[in-house]
Motif scaffolding. Structure first.
Motif, PDB file in Angstrom:
ATOM      1  N   GLN A  88     -36.302   6.252  36.808  1.00 61.07           N
ATOM      2  CA  GLN A  88     -36.043   6.975  35.169  1.00 61.07           C
ATOM      3  C   GLN A  88     -36.390   8.983  35.261  1.00 61.07           C
ATOM      4  OE1 GLN A  88     -34.249   5.369  33.098  1.00 61.07           O
ATOM      5  NE2 GLN A  88     -34.437   3.782  34.868  1.00 61.07           N
ATOM      6  N   THR A  89     -35.858   9.031  34.491  1.00 59.53           N
ATOM      7  CA  THR A  89     -35.477  11.077  34.967  1.00 59.53           C
ATOM      8  C   THR A  89     -37.098  11.244  34.304  1.00 59.53           C
ATOM      9  OG1 THR A  89     -33.296  11.147  35.122  1.00 59.53           O
ATOM     10  CG2 THR A  89     -34.790  13.181  34.712  1.00 59.53           C
ATOM     11  N   SER A 112     -32.786   9.439  44.158  1.00 55.35           N
ATOM     12  CA  SER A 112     -31.586   9.920  42.677  1.00 55.35           C
ATOM     13  C   SER A 112     -31.090  11.232  42.674  1.00 55.35           C
ATOM     14  CB  SER A 112     -32.416   9.706  41.622  1.00 55.35           C
ATOM     15  OG  SER A 112     -31.372   9.861  40.752  1.00 55.35           O
ATOM     16  N   ALA A 114     -29.773  13.076  40.211  1.00 57.02           N
ATOM     17  CA  ALA A 114     -30.498  13.315  38.817  1.00 57.02           C
ATOM     18  C   ALA A 114     -31.551  13.527  38.294  1.00 57.02           C
ATOM     19  CB  ALA A 114     -29.267  11.942  37.534  1.00 57.02           C
ATOM     20  N   GLU A 144     -26.449  15.318  45.708  1.00 59.17           N
ATOM     21  CA  GLU A 144     -25.662  15.958  44.946  1.00 59.17           C
ATOM     22  C   GLU A 144     -24.726  17.208  45.285  1.00 59.17           C
ATOM     23  OE1 GLU A 144     -23.334  17.418  42.235  1.00 59.17           O
ATOM     24  OE2 GLU A 144     -25.154  18.209  42.256  1.00 59.17           O
ATOM     25  N   GLN A 188     -21.080   5.295  41.420  1.00 60.59           N
ATOM     26  CA  GLN A 188     -22.513   4.867  40.580  1.00 60.59           C
ATOM     27  C   GLN A 188     -21.534   6.078  39.583  1.00 60.59           C
ATOM     28  OE1 GLN A 188     -24.749   5.280  43.556  1.00 60.59           O
ATOM     29  NE2 GLN A 188     -26.268   3.293  42.847  1.00 60.59           N
ATOM     30  N   ASP A 189     -21.926   5.359  37.588  1.00 66.54           N
ATOM     31  CA  ASP A 189     -21.471   6.623  37.247  1.00 66.54           C
ATOM     32  C   ASP A 189     -23.218   7.691  36.876  1.00 66.54           C
ATOM     33  OD1 ASP A 189     -20.537   8.184  34.576  1.00 66.54           O
ATOM     34  OD2 ASP A 189     -20.032   7.152  33.341  1.00 66.54           O
ATOM     35  N   TYR A 190     -23.353   9.019  37.862  1.00 66.26           N
ATOM     36  CA  TYR A 190     -23.851   9.478  37.687  1.00 66.26           C
ATOM     37  C   TYR A 190     -23.655  10.628  38.932  1.00 66.26           C
ATOM     38  CZ  TYR A 190     -26.550   8.519  41.562  1.00 66.26           C
ATOM     39  OH  TYR A 190     -27.529   8.433  43.211  1.00 66.26           O
ATOM     40  N   SER A 191     -24.138  11.989  38.699  1.00 67.91           N
ATOM     41  CA  SER A 191     -23.955  13.145  39.197  1.00 67.91           C
ATOM     42  C   SER A 191     -23.520  12.825  40.347  1.00 67.91           C
ATOM     43  CB  SER A 191     -25.128  14.707  39.334  1.00 67.91           C
ATOM     44  OG  SER A 191     -26.631  13.719  40.243  1.00 67.91           O
ATOM     45  N   GLN A 194     -20.501  11.334  40.577  1.00 61.75           N
ATOM     46  CA  GLN A 194     -19.567  11.544  40.215  1.00 61.75           C
ATOM     47  C   GLN A 194     -18.876  12.548  41.392  1.00 61.75           C
ATOM     48  OE1 GLN A 194     -20.547  13.680  36.753  1.00 61.75           O
ATOM     49  NE2 GLN A 194     -21.321  11.328  35.762  1.00 61.75           N
TER      50      GLN A 194
END
Length: 424
Positions: A88-89, A112, A114, A144, A188-191, A194
């Motif tokens: 978790q961030t 991660s 994010a 990313e 997966q639906d995050y940066s 995407q």
């Protein structure tokens, strides 16, 4: 005569005491590396695999005498401190503050994008506010692309190939597969997820405009427990292949569901070569699961084999069989930068890290100063049974390994950057 004798006695006493003084000198303080990762929750296995790799790298450095700073005779040991982000961030940011308060000036994270983006922003602000406690961020797998493009930072160094570089390697295989006519993109639906989907669409249009995208969707990260509905949909779409950047349990459950519904298409993956994915797919994955990496155990060189054998000797449990060459190169680069700087001052170390060039078991890489994106070769592997030509080693005792079918040199893997680096 008395004076001469007195001086001689003093000299003798001093000579006898020197070894004692040398022994009494305190050892250099450890150089703390704060690992901020998910060590609990759905992605705990990925965090533990990172820790094993970093611990092994640090063990080797310390066994060789530690980090030689300046003219000190004793090397400073490296020390890994673990901080659980729970994936978790907010927890990662809390861990960052705790790590800095405990004296860490090197932070490492990767599982991660994010979280990595949040850490970069927080470190930028912290380093501006407290120049006496500046922190360097070493990223081993948050891929990313913007992190070394528009969001690039002097304090952030990425040692993994970013998503666009990895996708380009996969596309070099897709480009040559004339039989492929349709694909399904899922992630997966995050940066990061995407970015993978976006780049898959772009590169397919550019390199294989004849291939139809028959599905394109994202799912919640770490929350899907049953992927059968997704694979049922993929099978019904007629897709001959799946492109996914999924990792951890999201990948393992995805490929397991493919086996359960009888989907026999290919999987073009970023991380399909470990963490339970080959065993989950089983025989159904042979000749169908494709993975891209900076290195694979079956890279056909004596040095690569020696490296892999050394890791397995240190971690003989098949469940622990997930070794990252890039993490070893990352620690080598950090030590090189520290020793070249002769200090732990973050600006001096970061300046040297920009110039890092390292080789380990014949695997080489260099940091690009313009954006702090590590440049290295990439390989693409195809899942096969252990024992077949090119598959000397399996993965996690599964009986399945990855045969290298494509190698891209560092120059072939390199991509342009839009980074406009601001230096202190």
């Amino acid at each position: 005569m008395f004076i001469v004798l007195t001086r001689a006695l003093k000299s003798l006493v001093l000579a006898l005491c020197l070894p004692v003084f040398a022994l009494a000198q305190p050892s250099p303080a450890p150089i703390k590396i704060a690992m901020i990762e998910a060590l609990s929750g759905p992605f705990a296995n990925t965090g533990e695999s990172v820790y094993r790799n970093l611990a092994w790298a640090v063990e080797r450095v310390n066994a060789a005498g530690g980090v030689k700073l300046g003219d000190k005779s004793k090397g400073a040991p490296l020390q890994i401190d673990r901080f659980d982000s729970k994936g978790q961030t907010e927890d990662a940011l809390t861990a960052l503050k705790a790590a800095i308060d405990q004296g860490a000036r090197v932070v490492t994270q990767g599982n991660s994008s994010a979280v990595a983006a949040a850490l970069i922003e927080a470190i930028n602000k912290h380093n501006e506010r407290e120049p006496g406690k500046r922190v360097i961020f070493l990223n081993y797998s948050a891929v990313e692309p913007t992190l070394t493009n528009e969001k690039c930072s002097f304090w952030h160094f990425r040692f993994d190939a970013h998503a666009d570089m990895r996708m380009n390697a996969l596309m070099s295989v897709i480009k040559d597969d004339a039989a492929l006519k349709s694909v399904y993109i899922i992630g997966q639906d995050y940066s990061f997820g995407q970015a993978v989907a976006r780049e898959a669409r772009r590169q397919l249009t550019q390199m294989r405009p004849d291939v139809r995208i028959v599905g394109d969707e994202l799912h919640a990260i770490g929350r899907v427990k049953d992927f059968i509905p997704y694979l049922t949909k993929i099978k019904a779409s007629g897709a001959q292949a799946v492109i996914t950047g999924n990792w951890g349990n999201d990948l393992t459950l995805l490929v397991k569901a493919a086996k359960d519904v009888g989907y026999d298409g290919r999987f073009y993956t970023f991380y399909g070569n470990a963490l339970g994915a080959p065993a989950a797919m089983g025989e159904a994955g042979i000749g169908k699961v494709i993975a891209v990496a900076d290195w694979l155990p079956n890279v056909p060189t004596p040095q690569s084999e020696a490296f892999y054998q050394a890791f397995r000797q240190r971690f003989p449990n098949p469940a622990d069989d997930y070794v990252h060459m890039r993490m070893q190169l990352m620690v080598q680069a950090l030590v090189q930068a520290l020793e070249a700087a002769g200090t732990t001052d973050s600006v001096a170390v970061a300046t040297q890290l920009e110039r890092a060039r390292v080789t380990f078991y014949a695997q080489s890489g260099a940091m690009r100063a313009s954006d702090h994106q590590f440049q290295q070769s990439l390989v693409v592997g195809l899942m096969e049974r252990k024992g077949l030509p090119g598959v000397k080693f399996d993965v996690e005792g599964s009986g399945y390994g990855f045969r290298v079918i494509k190698t891209l040199s560092a120059a072939e893997a390199e991509q342009a950057t839009t980074c406009r680096m601001v230096r202190p």
